[in-house]
Design an enzyme around this catalytic site. Structure first.
Site, mmCIF file in Angstrom:
data_model
loop_
_atom_site.group_PDB
_atom_site.id
_atom_site.type_symbol
_atom_site.label_atom_id
_atom_site.label_comp_id
_atom_site.label_asym_id
_atom_site.label_seq_id
_atom_site.Cartn_x
_atom_site.Cartn_y
_atom_site.Cartn_z
ATOM 1 N N ARG A 25 -13.596 -10.914 -55.737
ATOM 2 C CA ARG A 25 -15.044 -10.662 -55.685
ATOM 3 C C ARG A 25 -15.427 -9.388 -56.424
ATOM 4 O O ARG A 25 -16.386 -8.715 -56.058
ATOM 5 C CB ARG A 25 -15.550 -10.597 -54.235
ATOM 6 C CG ARG A 25 -15.441 -11.926 -53.494
ATOM 7 C CD ARG A 25 -16.105 -11.841 -52.136
ATOM 8 N NE ARG A 25 -15.842 -13.057 -51.357
ATOM 9 C CZ ARG A 25 -15.802 -13.102 -50.026
ATOM 10 N NH1 ARG A 25 -16.010 -12.011 -49.312
ATOM 11 N NH2 ARG A 25 -15.557 -14.228 -49.399
ATOM 12 N N ARG A 29 -21.919 -7.880 -54.859
ATOM 13 C CA ARG A 29 -23.072 -7.133 -54.358
ATOM 14 C C ARG A 29 -22.832 -5.641 -54.202
ATOM 15 O O ARG A 29 -23.783 -4.881 -54.022
ATOM 16 C CB ARG A 29 -23.529 -7.716 -53.020
ATOM 17 C CG ARG A 29 -24.207 -9.073 -53.160
ATOM 18 C CD ARG A 29 -24.529 -9.655 -51.799
ATOM 19 N NE ARG A 29 -23.324 -10.141 -51.125
ATOM 20 C CZ ARG A 29 -23.310 -10.555 -49.863
ATOM 21 N NH1 ARG A 29 -24.421 -10.511 -49.135
ATOM 22 N NH2 ARG A 29 -22.184 -11.008 -49.310
ATOM 23 N N ARG A 38 -28.577 -10.537 -60.377
ATOM 24 C CA ARG A 38 -28.882 -11.585 -59.401
ATOM 25 C C ARG A 38 -30.387 -11.693 -59.166
ATOM 26 O O ARG A 38 -30.923 -12.796 -59.053
ATOM 27 C CB ARG A 38 -28.163 -11.313 -58.093
ATOM 28 C CG ARG A 38 -28.689 -12.179 -56.962
ATOM 29 C CD ARG A 38 -27.650 -12.726 -56.064
ATOM 30 N NE ARG A 38 -28.235 -13.433 -54.956
ATOM 31 C CZ ARG A 38 -27.634 -13.658 -53.807
ATOM 32 N NH1 ARG A 38 -26.419 -13.197 -53.621
ATOM 33 N NH2 ARG A 38 -28.222 -14.328 -52.859
ATOM 34 N N ASP A 75 -18.544 -20.343 -57.347
ATOM 35 C CA ASP A 75 -18.382 -20.437 -55.899
ATOM 36 C C ASP A 75 -17.566 -21.672 -55.581
ATOM 37 O O ASP A 75 -17.671 -22.681 -56.276
ATOM 38 C CB ASP A 75 -19.747 -20.516 -55.203
ATOM 39 C CG ASP A 75 -19.632 -20.348 -53.697
ATOM 40 O OD1 ASP A 75 -19.479 -21.373 -52.994
ATOM 41 O OD2 ASP A 75 -19.664 -19.203 -53.218
ATOM 42 N N TYR A 152 -15.918 -26.644 -44.853
ATOM 43 C CA TYR A 152 -17.353 -26.456 -45.085
ATOM 44 C C TYR A 152 -18.082 -27.794 -45.162
ATOM 45 O O TYR A 152 -19.200 -27.934 -44.653
ATOM 46 C CB TYR A 152 -17.576 -25.667 -46.378
ATOM 47 C CG TYR A 152 -17.255 -24.203 -46.274
ATOM 48 C CD1 TYR A 152 -18.181 -23.297 -45.772
ATOM 49 C CD2 TYR A 152 -16.016 -23.710 -46.694
ATOM 50 C CE1 TYR A 152 -17.883 -21.944 -45.682
ATOM 51 C CE2 TYR A 152 -15.715 -22.359 -46.608
ATOM 52 C CZ TYR A 152 -16.644 -21.483 -46.103
ATOM 53 O OH TYR A 152 -16.348 -20.147 -46.006
#
Length: 344
Positions: A25, A29, A38, A75, A152
């Site tokens: 990652r 962020r 973003r 992703d 998921y």
């Protein structure tokens, strides 16, 4: 050039005086430039599917830190969407998907042959990156492992214990295995297309492998990884594969031999000295600094980084975190980690 890239040398089994380094990652962020891009994209999925902007955020940590590898910004849940699941993200809560809990739900999924229509922007991101990355920087593509992706798709969201997926596995084994098989086939084609577009390494993220115990681990974590790796090696024998069965514990032992992966990524729940003895004995390992150090920093960050480098210094090693960097990390701590690895 591929022979001189440090990541590829480590993946080929070479023990290097300074381990190459990248960070899970690493485009994310914690970086102000990521947050700005973003915002420009509008939302997370729009960023994933905007090839120019996805390439930009992939490049940002390379410009800032000079990591030895860039990992494609995407992703793991793009594949379920490409297979026909509905996917959306709830701000502050994470992903949501339409659920697969019955044969009717499964029958609504599309064939693997249809995934590329949705995923073509991802392949374009890879092509842009191969053009724009520094010559010494390795490009890593990736996908989620079938078990993790299935958790998921079955629950419709992330869950603390993957309970819905375990329940379906126990209650309707045929449906569960059919879903896993579809994801496995899709993952092979998805990673192959990333390689065709220019990925030099691929990584299989099994974030929830640790919740599989005993024979279930062998059947639903190890075997899909083996199948994906074998299929890719059949087509691309020189492309390395990294496997990451997170929180596998003792199941890290022998994982490389059983699956054929070139490197086993380790989470930080296992001790580096233990892993050097039991896992690195079979080849390259990646890891495994706790990502919390990127928040707290200080001398503990430097000391633990150096201890991990020392523990793995007797064999091929790629330095990384034991999990992805978190949004509250301090960018300055990333540089401190890199300096500690490289002896600066």
């Amino acid at each position: 050039m591929s022979q001189t890239k440090t990541i590829l040398r480590a993946l080929a089994g070479e023990t290097l005086p300074t381990p190459p380094i990248w960070m899970m990652r690493q485009a994310g962020r914690y970086l102000p430039e990521y947050r700005a891009t973003r915002a420009q994209a509008g939302d997370f999925l729009s960023l994933c599917y905007n090839s120019e902007l996805a390439a930009e955020v992939t490049l940002q940590p390379i410009r800032r830190y000079g990591f030895d590898a860039a990992i494609l910004f995407a992703d793991i849940l793009l594949l379920p969407e490409a297979l026909g699941a509905d996917l959306w993200f709830v701000t502050g809560e994470g992903p949501r998907l339409s659920t697969i809990t019955s044969q009717d739900d499964f029958d609504k999924l599309g064939p693997v042959s249809d995934i590329h229509e949705t995923l073509n922007p991802i392949y374009e991101t890879v092509r842009i990156l191969r053009r724009e990355l520094p010559a010494e920087t390795t490009l890593i593509g990736f996908a989620g492992a079938p078990w993790t992706v299935a958790t998921y798709m079955i629950a419709g969201r992330g869950t603390p214990d993957q309970g819905p997926a375990h329940a379906l596995k126990d209650e309707n084994r045929a449906l569960f295995e059919a879903l896993l098989d579809r994801i496995t086939e899709g993952t092979i084609d998805y990673l192959a297309a990333q390689i065709d577009a220019g990925a030099e390494v691929v990584k299989i993220f099994d974030s929830w492998a640790g919740s599989l115990k005993g024979e279930d681990f062998n059947r639903y974590a190890l075997e899909p990884a083996r199948r994906i790796t074998a299929a890719l090696k059949g087509r691309y024998p020189h492309i390395p594969v990294i496997g990451f069965p997170r929180e596998a514990g003792d199941n890290y032992i022998g994982f490389a031999k059983a699956t054929g992966v070139d490197c086993v990524a380790l989470d930080n729940s296992v001790d580096a000295a233990w892993a050097a003895k039991h896992v690195q004995a079979d080849g390259c390992v990646q890891g495994n600094l706790a990502s919390s150090h990127m928040v707290t920093g200080g001398q503990a960050l430097v000391d633990e980084t150096r201890a991990i480098v020392k523990a793995f210094s007797g064999g091929p090693h790629i330095f990384n975190l034991g999990h992805g960097i978190t949004p509250d990390a301090d960018p300055d701590n990333v540089q401190r980690m890199i300096d500690a690895v490289r002896g600066d």
